[in-house]
Motif scaffolding. Structure first.
Motif, PDB file in Angstrom:
ATOM      1  N   VAL A  39       0.837  -1.202   0.000  1.00 36.17           N
ATOM      2  CA  VAL A  39       0.000   0.000   0.000  1.00 36.17           C
ATOM      3  C   VAL A  39       0.873   1.253   0.000  1.00 36.17           C
ATOM      4  N   LEU A  40       1.905   1.261   0.821  1.00 36.55           N
ATOM      5  CA  LEU A  40       2.794   2.427   0.895  1.00 36.55           C
ATOM      6  C   LEU A  40       3.564   2.612  -0.414  1.00 36.55           C
ATOM      7  N   GLU A  89       2.541   1.729  -3.445  1.00 37.04           N
ATOM      8  CA  GLU A  89       1.606   2.227  -4.453  1.00 37.04           C
ATOM      9  C   GLU A  89       1.272   3.700  -4.208  1.00 37.04           C
ATOM     10  N   ALA A  90       1.137   4.065  -2.949  1.00 34.69           N
ATOM     11  CA  ALA A  90       0.863   5.469  -2.641  1.00 34.69           C
ATOM     12  C   ALA A  90       2.039   6.354  -3.014  1.00 34.69           C
ATOM     13  N   GLY A  91       3.255   5.889  -2.766  1.00 35.67           N
ATOM     14  CA  GLY A  91       4.423   6.680  -3.131  1.00 35.67           C
ATOM     15  C   GLY A  91       4.583   6.851  -4.628  1.00 35.67           C
ATOM     16  N   GLY A 103       5.077  12.297  -1.989  1.00 35.57           N
ATOM     17  CA  GLY A 103       5.508  10.907  -1.926  1.00 35.57           C
ATOM     18  C   GLY A 103       6.539  10.639  -0.839  1.00 35.57           C
ATOM     19  N   VAL A 125       4.926  10.227   2.556  1.00 36.43           N
ATOM     20  CA  VAL A 125       4.259   8.944   2.760  1.00 36.43           C
ATOM     21  C   VAL A 125       5.216   7.926   3.354  1.00 36.43           C
ATOM     22  N   SER A 126       6.454   7.894   2.845  1.00 34.98           N
ATOM     23  CA  SER A 126       7.428   6.940   3.373  1.00 34.98           C
ATOM     24  C   SER A 126       7.772   7.243   4.825  1.00 34.98           C
ATOM     25  N   ARG A 184       1.935   6.824  -6.952  1.00 37.09           N
ATOM     26  CA  ARG A 184       0.830   7.585  -7.535  1.00 37.09           C
ATOM     27  C   ARG A 184       0.792   9.033  -7.073  1.00 37.09           C
ATOM     28  N   LEU A 185       1.282   9.310  -5.861  1.00 40.05           N
ATOM     29  CA  LEU A 185       1.214  10.676  -5.351  1.00 40.05           C
ATOM     30  C   LEU A 185       2.272  11.555  -6.002  1.00 40.05           C
TER      31      LEU A 185
END
Length: 476
Positions: free
Chosen positions: A349-350, A352-354, A362, A365-366, A356-357
């Motif tokens: 999940v992390l 994919e978020a990094g 990004g 998020v990490s 797409r954002l």
């Protein structure tokens, strides 16, 4: 459908009305009419796709000279402009309206003369496109710093500039019933298999999609058995030098208009562990790094499953390490297998978020995922502290081989489930199934696991060791 129904009529007004009716009077069409040598002539172009200045410079002198010539019919005027007056290396005569519209929306300019059913189409492409920039996904330190662009013509130029041999072939095909996207097949005649080129050409021609907008639209048709294989017998790259290297080895490249990534078919599993910098480094160091990549692939795929399978065989741990792991797991509320699955899914999940954002968000998020959520999960007893080390090592290892990131993510989950449910036996069964799936891949008469399976002793050493480039006589 009868081809005569789509032919240009000999009347300029009728031709313009047909084009307006087929395009619905779209606003970007520019139409201008002139009288040249007593004949009505129409010039049609698409705004934003063709250059107005280039068009004016090429037509002014041609029309002025044609006006002074004794022309009796529209066909003579078309022959005069096309054969003598229009100085353009990219020009052709067309008779079908469908062909004319495809060229019109590809940046060409059309010349229609009254009394002739033949139309001149000449290249005036001047649409906006991204300039050649540095690679984003395929990073290198010592290699060339150029990447493909979305313009397929520019991508062809980047390949041709590096391979000046006349045996390099570019075949332009079209795919997509509505988009009419240019798809270019590149290969070196005499190196690539003619049977493979023919088979690949037929697969692209079999595409029946409405639109082809990127390589993802073409890939399922190019790869035989695409939905049933975990690994891909083709690879994507944005580097012209990587494509040139593949072409010299007898592979085939596919360049698609609208995407900066070229597709190379067929490819091998071992090529995912190679980089353009290998030839720039010392063979000993490059071989060492290559072995580290194989170790990273093992850690990214099998290590979490091994950790989960060790619950069934605790004697595989050293006694002191077993005590430490037991004390850490004692505070957790879930079984070890459930913990590993939770932390692995959280990692995906992390990631994919990094991706797409936006870049500015990004990095945050990490930090939030790695520090705040991870620390809170350990303190709440959802996961244990050793699992944070496990997921950190797994994530770092998966980043070493970005080309296989999708495969490692899927295999990691499969091995965790197999190890959690059946221990080492389940892990061994899952590994055998994965190897069987890989060994069954035979794309365009090249086995994906070559040169290991089938064994090729001459090329086997290059999989594990880097050899200095050896000189040899090239074919003329």
């Amino acid at each position: 459908m009868d081809s005569t129904k789509n032919a240009f009529p000999p009347s300029v007004r009728s031709a313009l009305d047909m084009i307006k009716d087929l395009t619905g009077g779209t606003c970007e069409l520019n139409t201008a009419t002139y009288h040249v040598a007593g004949k009505e002539v129409a010039v049609i172009s698409a705004e934003g796709l063709s250059g107005a200045l280039m068009q004016s410079e090429m037509l002014n002198s041609a029309f002025i000279t044609a006006a002074a010539q004794p022309v009796k019919s529209g066909d003579e005027l078309i022959d005069l402009i096309f054969g003598t007056l229009l100085v353009s290396p990219d020009k052709t005569l067309i008779t079908l309206i469908d062909d004319g519209l495809i060229r019109l929306f590809s940046g060409y300019t059309l010349i229609i003369a009254d009394g002739s059913s033949r139309v001149i189409a000449f290249g005036t492409q001047m649409f906006a496109s991204r300039s050649v920039s540095n690679p984003v996904s395929d990073q290198t330190v010592y290699g060339p710093q150029e990447a493909f662009t979305e313009n397929v013509r520019v991508s062809i130029t980047l390949v041709r500039r590096r391979l000046k041999t006349p045996r390099l072939r570019f075949e332009m095909l079209r795919a997509g019933k509505l988009s009419k996207t240019d798809v270019c097949i590149a290969y070196i005649k005499g190196r690539a298999s003619e049977r493979a080129v023919s088979k690949l050409r037929s697969r692209i021609n079999s595409i029946r999609l409405d639109a082809v907008l990127s390589s993802g639209y073409v890939r399922p048709f190019v790869e035989k058995g695409y939905p049933n294989t975990l690994f891909c017998p083709s690879r994507l790259t944005e580097r012209p030098d990587t494509v040139c290297t593949a072409l010299t080895e007898g592979r085939i490249a596919i360049l698609i208009d609208g995407t900066p990534f070229a597709m190379i078919v067929p490819t091998l599993f071992s090529e995912a562990f190679l980089t353009p910098d290998d030839l720039a480094g010392k063979p000993v160091y490059v071989s060492f790094i290559r072995w580290l990549k194989y170790l990273a692939f093992f850690l990214a795929t099998l290590f979490p499953g091994l950790y989960a399978a060790a619950v069934f065989e605790p004697e595989s741990f050293a006694f002191k390490l077993l005590l430490n792991l037991y004390s850490a797991e004692e505070s957790s509320q879930f079984p070890l297998g459930v913990e590993v699955i939770i932390i692995t899914l959280l990692l995906e999940v992390l990631k994919e978020a990094g991706i797409r954002l936006p870049k500015a968000v990004g990095s945050a998020v990490s930090i939030v995922g790695g520090l705040i959520i991870g620390d809170a999960a350990v303190k709440c007893g959802i996961i244990s502290a050793p699992l944070l080390i496990l997921v950190g090592l797994t994530a770092t290892s998966s980043f070493v081989i970005p080309e296989l990131s999708q495969q490692t993510s899927v295999m990691r989950i499969v091995f965790i489930l197999a190890g959690s449910l059946a221990g080492m036996y389940g892990l061994a069964c899952a590994l055998l199934l994965m190897l069987a799936n890989i060994c069954a891949m035979d794309e365009l008469s090249l086995c994906y696991t070559s040169p290991v399976i089938p064994l090729d002793k001459r090329r086997l050493t290059s999989v594990f060791w880097q050899k200095p480039p050896a000189g040899g006589a090239a074919d003329d």
